[in-house]
Write a protein that holds these residues in place. Structure first.
Motif, short mmCIF file in Angstrom:
data_model
loop_
_atom_site.label_atom_id
_atom_site.label_comp_id
_atom_site.label_asym_id
_atom_site.label_seq_id
_atom_site.Cartn_x
_atom_site.Cartn_y
_atom_site.Cartn_z
N VAL A 117 45.02 101.82 41.68
CA VAL A 117 46.21 101.10 42.11
C VAL A 117 45.87 100.28 43.35
N GLY A 118 46.07 98.98 43.27
CA GLY A 118 45.76 98.09 44.38
C GLY A 118 46.98 97.80 45.21
N GLU A 119 47.15 96.53 45.53
CA GLU A 119 48.23 96.11 46.43
C GLU A 119 49.61 96.32 45.83
N ARG A 120 50.55 96.61 46.74
CA ARG A 120 51.96 96.65 46.36
C ARG A 120 52.67 95.56 47.14
N GLU A 121 53.71 95.03 46.53
CA GLU A 121 54.40 93.91 47.17
C GLU A 121 55.84 93.89 46.68
N GLU A 122 56.75 93.50 47.58
CA GLU A 122 58.14 93.30 47.15
C GLU A 122 58.38 91.81 47.06
N ILE A 123 58.91 91.36 45.92
CA ILE A 123 59.18 89.94 45.74
C ILE A 123 60.69 89.77 45.72
N ALA A 124 61.22 89.40 46.89
CA ALA A 124 62.68 89.36 47.08
C ALA A 124 63.34 88.40 46.09
N GLY A 125 62.70 87.25 45.88
CA GLY A 125 63.28 86.22 45.01
C GLY A 125 63.51 86.71 43.59
N GLN A 126 62.69 87.66 43.13
CA GLN A 126 62.84 88.15 41.76
C GLN A 126 63.40 89.56 41.72
N LYS A 127 63.74 90.08 42.91
CA LYS A 127 64.31 91.43 43.01
C LYS A 127 63.44 92.46 42.30
N VAL A 128 62.15 92.44 42.62
CA VAL A 128 61.23 93.44 42.09
C VAL A 128 60.26 93.90 43.17
N ARG A 129 59.78 95.11 42.97
CA ARG A 129 58.66 95.67 43.72
C ARG A 129 57.54 95.79 42.71
N VAL A 130 56.34 95.34 43.06
CA VAL A 130 55.25 95.39 42.09
C VAL A 130 54.03 96.10 42.67
N ALA A 131 53.23 96.66 41.78
CA ALA A 131 51.92 97.20 42.15
C ALA A 131 50.91 96.57 41.22
N MET A 132 49.77 96.19 41.79
CA MET A 132 48.71 95.55 41.01
C MET A 132 47.61 96.57 40.73
N LEU A 133 47.21 96.66 39.46
CA LEU A 133 46.13 97.56 39.06
C LEU A 133 45.02 96.67 38.50
N PRO A 134 43.97 96.43 39.31
CA PRO A 134 42.93 95.49 38.90
C PRO A 134 42.25 95.90 37.60
N LEU A 135 41.99 94.89 36.76
CA LEU A 135 41.28 95.09 35.49
C LEU A 135 40.32 93.92 35.33
N GLY A 136 39.17 94.01 35.91
CA GLY A 136 38.22 92.90 35.85
C GLY A 136 38.82 91.67 36.51
N GLU A 137 38.82 90.56 35.77
CA GLU A 137 39.36 89.31 36.30
C GLU A 137 40.88 89.25 36.21
N SER A 138 41.47 90.24 35.53
CA SER A 138 42.92 90.24 35.42
C SER A 138 43.46 91.55 35.97
N ASP B 265 62.79 78.37 32.90
CA ASP B 265 63.10 77.58 34.08
C ASP B 265 61.99 76.53 34.21
N ALA B 266 62.32 75.27 34.04
CA ALA B 266 61.28 74.25 34.04
C ALA B 266 60.66 74.04 35.43
N GLU B 267 61.44 74.40 36.47
CA GLU B 267 60.92 74.27 37.84
C GLU B 267 60.05 75.47 38.17
N PRO B 268 58.79 75.29 38.56
CA PRO B 268 57.96 76.43 38.95
C PRO B 268 58.58 77.23 40.10
N GLN B 269 58.43 78.55 40.03
CA GLN B 269 58.88 79.43 41.10
C GLN B 269 57.66 80.08 41.74
N THR B 270 57.90 80.78 42.86
CA THR B 270 56.80 81.41 43.57
C THR B 270 56.92 82.92 43.45
#
Ligand code: CO
Length: 131
Positions: free
Chosen positions: A27-48, A99-104
């Motif tokens: 389990v790598g980095e965790r981050e809260e993304i307020a704009g999308q109302k989620v908390r995420v954790a990244m689990l590295p898998l090679g390049e993805s 949503d045609a407009e890119p989000q961050t």
């Protein structure tokens, strides 16, 4: 295009991280993304990576997904070199964008979502490669 991440919606991020650690994932980095109302954790898998997402509000899109379908695969994301160009190409092909407009999103990446109606039933995210 390259696979950027596969995202799984979970009710309890901490419990899901513990579960995946038991399965042998790191389990790598965790981050809260307020704009999308989620908390995420990244689990590295090679390049993805595998991305575990827990909603921070029931009225968020991931919150509604969980209420409707339960935990599970939420979307796959591919990396493209130029998001504006990829969006134009999708629109020419008649694909339906959420949503045609890119989000961050996580890590400051710019993204768009393509509706499952245009992809054979899978929510598809296009992420712009960082330059
Ligand atoms: Co994603």
């Amino acid at each position: 295009m390259e696979l950027d991440h596969v995202a799984v919606a979970v009710r309890d991020l901490k419990a899901a991280c513990q579960l995946y650690e038991r399965l042998g994932f790191a389990v790598g980095e965790r981050e809260e993304i307020a704009g999308q109302k989620v908390r995420v954790a990244m689990l590295p898998l090679g390049e993805s990576r595998l991305e575990l997402m827990e909603p921070t509000a029931a009225d968020s899109s991931v919150g509604r997904f969980l209420a409707r379908r339960g935990e599970g695969l939420h979307h796959i994301a591919v990396r493209v070199p130029d998001l504006a160009e990829a969006v134009a190409e999708l629109q020419r092909a008649g694909a339906r964008l959420i949503d045609a407009e890119p989000q961050t999103g996580a890590g400051g990446h710019r993204f768009v979502f393509v509706h499952p109606a245009s992809t054979g039933g899978v929510l598809l995210e296009l992420v712009e490669a960082q330059r």
